[in-house]
Scaffold this motif. Structure first.
Motif, PDB file in Angstrom:
ATOM      1  N   TRP A   1      47.200  22.568   5.052  1.00 34.04           N
ATOM      2  CA  TRP A   1      47.284  22.187   6.465  1.00 34.04           C
ATOM      3  C   TRP A   1      46.764  20.758   6.662  1.00 34.04           C
ATOM      4  CZ3 TRP A   1      44.097  20.784  10.573  1.00 34.04           C
ATOM      5  CH2 TRP A   1      44.702  20.828  11.836  1.00 34.04           C
ATOM      6  N   GLU A   2      45.636  20.446   6.026  1.00 37.12           N
ATOM      7  CA  GLU A   2      45.055  19.098   6.186  1.00 37.12           C
ATOM      8  C   GLU A   2      46.043  18.010   5.808  1.00 37.12           C
ATOM      9  OE1 GLU A   2      42.284  18.218   7.556  1.00 37.12           O
ATOM     10  OE2 GLU A   2      41.309  20.165   7.721  1.00 37.12           O
ATOM     11  N   SER A   3      46.823  18.231   4.748  1.00 32.25           N
ATOM     12  CA  SER A   3      47.712  17.154   4.313  1.00 32.25           C
ATOM     13  C   SER A   3      49.108  17.250   4.899  1.00 32.25           C
ATOM     14  CB  SER A   3      47.785  17.115   2.782  1.00 32.25           C
ATOM     15  OG  SER A   3      48.240  18.358   2.312  1.00 32.25           O
ATOM     16  N   ARG A   4      49.557  18.464   5.235  1.00 27.87           N
ATOM     17  CA  ARG A   4      50.967  18.583   5.623  1.00 27.87           C
ATOM     18  C   ARG A   4      51.238  18.954   7.069  1.00 27.87           C
ATOM     19  NH1 ARG A   4      53.125  21.890   0.814  1.00 27.87           N
ATOM     20  NH2 ARG A   4      52.278  20.711  -0.930  1.00 27.87           N
ATOM     21  N   ALA A   5      50.256  19.418   7.814  1.00 28.58           N
ATOM     22  CA  ALA A   5      50.530  19.806   9.201  1.00 28.58           C
ATOM     23  C   ALA A   5      51.198  18.627   9.904  1.00 28.58           C
ATOM     24  CB  ALA A   5      49.232  20.168   9.905  1.00 28.58           C
ATOM     25  N   THR A   6      52.235  18.904  10.691  1.00 32.93           N
ATOM     26  CA  THR A   6      52.972  17.776  11.304  1.00 32.93           C
ATOM     27  C   THR A   6      52.085  17.015  12.284  1.00 32.93           C
ATOM     28  OG1 THR A   6      53.967  19.206  12.990  1.00 32.93           O
ATOM     29  CG2 THR A   6      55.232  18.837  10.980  1.00 32.93           C
ATOM     30  N   ILE A   7      51.139  17.689  12.913  1.00 32.52           N
ATOM     31  CA  ILE A   7      50.257  16.970  13.844  1.00 32.52           C
ATOM     32  C   ILE A   7      49.429  15.921  13.086  1.00 32.52           C
ATOM     33  CG2 ILE A   7      48.347  18.666  13.743  1.00 32.52           C
ATOM     34  CD1 ILE A   7      47.841  18.067  16.709  1.00 32.52           C
ATOM     35  N   ARG A   8      49.216  16.150  11.800  1.00 29.91           N
ATOM     36  CA  ARG A   8      48.436  15.207  10.986  1.00 29.91           C
ATOM     37  C   ARG A   8      49.316  14.170  10.302  1.00 29.91           C
ATOM     38  NH1 ARG A   8      43.072  17.566   9.409  1.00 29.91           N
ATOM     39  NH2 ARG A   8      42.220  17.451  11.499  1.00 29.91           N
ATOM     40  N   SER A   9      50.618  14.438  10.175  1.00 23.45           N
ATOM     41  CA  SER A   9      51.400  13.598   9.264  1.00 23.45           C
ATOM     42  C   SER A   9      52.697  13.004   9.800  1.00 23.45           C
ATOM     43  CB  SER A   9      51.717  14.399   7.995  1.00 23.45           C
ATOM     44  OG  SER A   9      52.451  15.559   8.333  1.00 23.45           O
ATOM     45  N   ARG A  10      53.154  13.417  10.997  1.00 27.18           N
ATOM     46  CA  ARG A  10      54.474  12.948  11.423  1.00 27.18           C
ATOM     47  C   ARG A  10      54.410  11.999  12.613  1.00 27.18           C
ATOM     48  NH1 ARG A  10      58.163  16.569   8.658  1.00 27.18           N
ATOM     49  NH2 ARG A  10      56.783  17.116   6.955  1.00 27.18           N
ATOM     50  N   PRO A  11      55.291  10.976  12.583  1.00 29.49           N
ATOM     51  CA  PRO A  11      55.351  10.064  13.738  1.00 29.49           C
ATOM     52  C   PRO A  11      56.068  10.722  14.922  1.00 29.49           C
ATOM     53  CG  PRO A  11      57.066   9.500  12.160  1.00 29.49           C
ATOM     54  CD  PRO A  11      56.295  10.646  11.556  1.00 29.49           C
ATOM     55  N   ARG A  12      55.950  10.091  16.083  1.00 30.45           N
ATOM     56  CA  ARG A  12      56.635  10.596  17.270  1.00 30.45           C
ATOM     57  C   ARG A  12      58.155  10.480  17.075  1.00 30.45           C
ATOM     58  NH1 ARG A  12      57.073   7.652  23.095  1.00 30.45           N
ATOM     59  NH2 ARG A  12      57.845   9.438  24.263  1.00 30.45           N
ATOM     60  N   ARG A  13      58.895  11.476  17.530  1.00 28.10           N
ATOM     61  CA  ARG A  13      60.357  11.427  17.460  1.00 28.10           C
ATOM     62  C   ARG A  13      60.888  10.790  18.729  1.00 28.10           C
ATOM     63  NH1 ARG A  13      62.283  12.286  12.336  1.00 28.10           N
ATOM     64  NH2 ARG A  13      60.912  13.787  11.334  1.00 28.10           N
ATOM     65  N   GLN A  14      61.646   9.701  18.552  1.00 21.61           N
ATOM     66  CA  GLN A  14      62.230   9.059  19.728  1.00 21.61           C
ATOM     67  C   GLN A  14      63.747   9.152  19.688  1.00 21.61           C
ATOM     68  OE1 GLN A  14      59.571   5.642  19.310  1.00 21.61           O
ATOM     69  NE2 GLN A  14      59.503   5.630  21.555  1.00 21.61           N
ATOM     70  N   ILE A  15      64.337   9.337  20.853  1.00 13.63           N
ATOM     71  CA  ILE A  15      65.791   9.500  20.916  1.00 13.63           C
ATOM     72  C   ILE A  15      66.474   8.184  20.574  1.00 13.63           C
ATOM     73  CG2 ILE A  15      67.746  10.105  22.395  1.00 13.63           C
ATOM     74  CD1 ILE A  15      65.972  11.930  23.936  1.00 13.63           C
ATOM     75  N   GLU A  16      67.489   8.257  19.716  1.00  9.33           N
ATOM     76  CA  GLU A  16      68.224   7.062  19.302  1.00  9.33           C
ATOM     77  C   GLU A  16      69.637   7.092  19.884  1.00  9.33           C
ATOM     78  OE1 GLU A  16      68.739  10.218  18.125  1.00  9.33           O
ATOM     79  OE2 GLU A  16      67.511   9.749  16.386  1.00  9.33           O
ATOM     80  N   ASP A  17      70.311   5.957  19.773  1.00  4.05           N
ATOM     81  CA  ASP A  17      71.691   5.854  20.248  1.00  4.05           C
ATOM     82  C   ASP A  17      72.637   6.096  19.089  1.00  4.05           C
ATOM     83  OD1 ASP A  17      72.161   5.271  22.948  1.00  4.05           O
ATOM     84  OD2 ASP A  17      71.195   3.306  22.683  1.00  4.05           O
ATOM     85  N   ASP A  18      72.861   7.328  18.695  1.00  4.73           N
ATOM     86  CA  ASP A  18      73.753   7.514  17.551  1.00  4.73           C
ATOM     87  C   ASP A  18      75.043   8.226  17.936  1.00  4.73           C
ATOM     88  OD1 ASP A  18      72.762  10.024  17.963  1.00  4.73           O
ATOM     89  OD2 ASP A  18      71.858  10.265  15.981  1.00  4.73           O
ATOM     90  N   GLY A  19      75.236   8.428  19.242  1.00  5.40           N
ATOM     91  CA  GLY A  19      76.492   9.025  19.702  1.00  5.40           C
ATOM     92  C   GLY A  19      76.673  10.494  19.324  1.00  5.40           C
ATOM     93  N   LEU A  20      75.648  11.088  18.729  1.00  5.64           N
ATOM     94  CA  LEU A  20      75.786  12.502  18.341  1.00  5.64           C
ATOM     95  C   LEU A  20      75.296  13.411  19.476  1.00  5.64           C
ATOM     96  CD1 LEU A  20      74.602  12.125  14.632  1.00  5.64           C
ATOM     97  CD2 LEU A  20      76.912  12.688  15.403  1.00  5.64           C
ATOM     98  N   GLN A  21      75.489  14.717  19.286  1.00  7.10           N
ATOM     99  CA  GLN A  21      75.180  15.670  20.355  1.00  7.10           C
ATOM    100  C   GLN A  21      73.709  16.093  20.357  1.00  7.10           C
ATOM    101  OE1 GLN A  21      77.952  18.578  19.039  1.00  7.10           O
ATOM    102  NE2 GLN A  21      79.613  17.832  20.351  1.00  7.10           N
ATOM    103  N   TYR A  22      73.298  16.577  21.527  1.00  9.33           N
ATOM    104  CA  TYR A  22      71.916  17.054  21.665  1.00  9.33           C
ATOM    105  C   TYR A  22      71.738  18.490  21.176  1.00  9.33           C
ATOM    106  CZ  TYR A  22      70.286  13.061  24.372  1.00  9.33           C
ATOM    107  OH  TYR A  22      69.889  11.816  24.761  1.00  9.33           O
ATOM    108  N   TYR A  23      72.841  19.197  21.067  1.00  9.30           N
ATOM    109  CA  TYR A  23      72.751  20.630  20.735  1.00  9.30           C
ATOM    110  C   TYR A  23      74.037  21.005  20.008  1.00  9.30           C
ATOM    111  CZ  TYR A  23      71.476  25.531  21.672  1.00  9.30           C
ATOM    112  OH  TYR A  23      71.098  26.858  21.563  1.00  9.30           O
ATOM    113  N   PRO A  24      73.963  21.877  18.990  1.00 11.64           N
ATOM    114  CA  PRO A  24      75.187  22.216  18.250  1.00 11.64           C
ATOM    115  C   PRO A  24      76.158  23.026  19.117  1.00 11.64           C
ATOM    116  CG  PRO A  24      73.180  22.938  17.077  1.00 11.64           C
ATOM    117  CD  PRO A  24      72.769  22.568  18.457  1.00 11.64           C
ATOM    118  N   ALA A  25      77.388  22.526  19.263  1.00 11.89           N
ATOM    119  CA  ALA A  25      78.383  23.231  20.094  1.00 11.89           C
ATOM    120  C   ALA A  25      78.611  24.645  19.568  1.00 11.89           C
ATOM    121  CB  ALA A  25      79.691  22.453  20.130  1.00 11.89           C
ATOM    122  N   GLU A  26      78.469  24.829  18.262  1.00 10.38           N
ATOM    123  CA  GLU A  26      78.752  26.170  17.740  1.00 10.38           C
ATOM    124  C   GLU A  26      77.674  27.196  18.092  1.00 10.38           C
ATOM    125  OE1 GLU A  26      77.206  26.238  13.199  1.00 10.38           O
ATOM    126  OE2 GLU A  26      79.238  25.474  13.523  1.00 10.38           O
TER     127      GLU A  26
END
Ligand SMILES: [Fe+2]
Ligand SMILES: [Fe+2]
Length: 307
Positions: A13-38
């Motif tokens: 947990w100390e090394s891998r928990a996302t609260i300890r290890s991941r940057p903020r996710r920001q929405i990008e302009d990639d023209g893809l969908q927000y949710y899978p249509a299927e």
């Protein structure tokens, strides 16, 4: 003191928990969908497909809002209610300290997942200018758990809640995994899902180990009572009433003739029959096996229709 071989996951947990290890996710302009249509059969209906791209996008973003809202309810009201009571030693079973300490790390992860979900919902709303339609105040578990507890004696209710949380944490992991692999959705949505998955893998095994330890140390009448309540829980948990109700409100929010709305409503996907062939049962049965519940003959017999 109970005998156990429980090993804490704290160093991972100390090394891998996302609260300890991941940057903020920001929405990008990639023209893809927000949710899978299927994942949203409404998009495939000819009367909706005929309305064009903008309507499809509206349906997909609203479906993402609901998914995010469901996550927030699940994490903060369902999982953390049980995880926190175990962590604080309020759960009526003497879990070893390592379990309680790990349960507190689950509380932190889940609150963080709810925070990330709220952040993403806010970013998506700002970027698209589309506000969510009224979102449900409950998820299936909000109803399934109390309804199942009501069938049990007071002394078995906490145990049932623990089993319900462990089952649902194991199904949510598979669901988030499928989502994170979808090629049609925005990188930031996939990123948010794969971050979530990284934590949920650890949670799945935490709940399995916890249930194993619990199940091995409760008395036989408790095992029989809990085992016989499991089918009641599954019947309540695997319904799709809330989703169907949301889909109907979503169709009501799209401009179209009333007759089309009626046709779409009539064609809406019915819920899957709640049997061993229900798509969520694969993972639930895996959980039943790995947590040792099926080694108990009366429980195995009670679940006969599902395994
Ligand atoms: Fe989570
Ligand atoms: Fe979790």
């Amino acid at each position: 003191m109970i005998e156990h071989h429980y090993q804490s996951h704290s160093s991972i947990w100390e090394s891998r928990a996302t609260i300890r290890s991941r940057p903020r996710r920001q929405i990008e302009d990639d023209g893809l969908q927000y949710y899978p249509a299927e994942r949203q059969p409404l998009c495939l209906h000819p009367l909706i497909a005929g309305l064009g791209k903008e309507t499809e996008e509206f349906i997909l973003i609203q479906s993402l809002y609901k998914y995010i809202n469901d996550i927030i309810i699940f994490e903060t009201e369902i999982v953390n209610r049980t995880a926190r009571s175990i962590a604080k030693g309020q759960f009526p079973f003497e879990f070893p300290f390592a379990c309680r300490y790990d349960a507190m790390s689950v509380v932190i992860d889940e609150d963080y997942h709810a925070y990330v979900a709220m952040d993403y919902l806010n970013q998506a709303q700002e970027r698209t200018g589309i506000a969510p339609i009224a979102l449900p105040a409950e998820i299936e578990l909000s109803r399934a758990i109390p309804r199942t507890l009501a069938t049990l004696g007071e002394q078995y209710r906490d145990g049932m809640e623990l089993l319900a949380v462990a089952i649902s944490e194991n199904t949510v992991t598979a669901d988030v995994a499928a989502f994170s692999r979808d090629a049609s959705i925005k990188r930031s949505v996939k990123g948010m899902m794969s971050d979530h998955l990284a934590d949920e893998g650890r949670h799945s095994s935490f709940w399995i180990k916890l249930v194993k330890l619990y199940w091995a140390n409760i008395d036989e009448p408790a095992r029989v009572a809990l085992g016989s309540a499991l089918p009641v829980f599954l019947q309540q948990y695997l319904t799709n009433d809330i989703q169907a109700d949301f889909d109907r409100r979503l169709v009501a929010a799209i401009a179209m003739p009333e007759a089309s709305r009626r046709d779409i409503s009539a064609d809406m996907v019915r819920s899957y029959p709640i049997t061993k062939r229900h798509p969520m049962m694969v993972n639930i049965v895996k959980f039943f096996k790995s947590s040792g519940l099926l080694e108990h003959t009366p429980t195995r017999a009670a679940l006969d229709a599902f395994i």
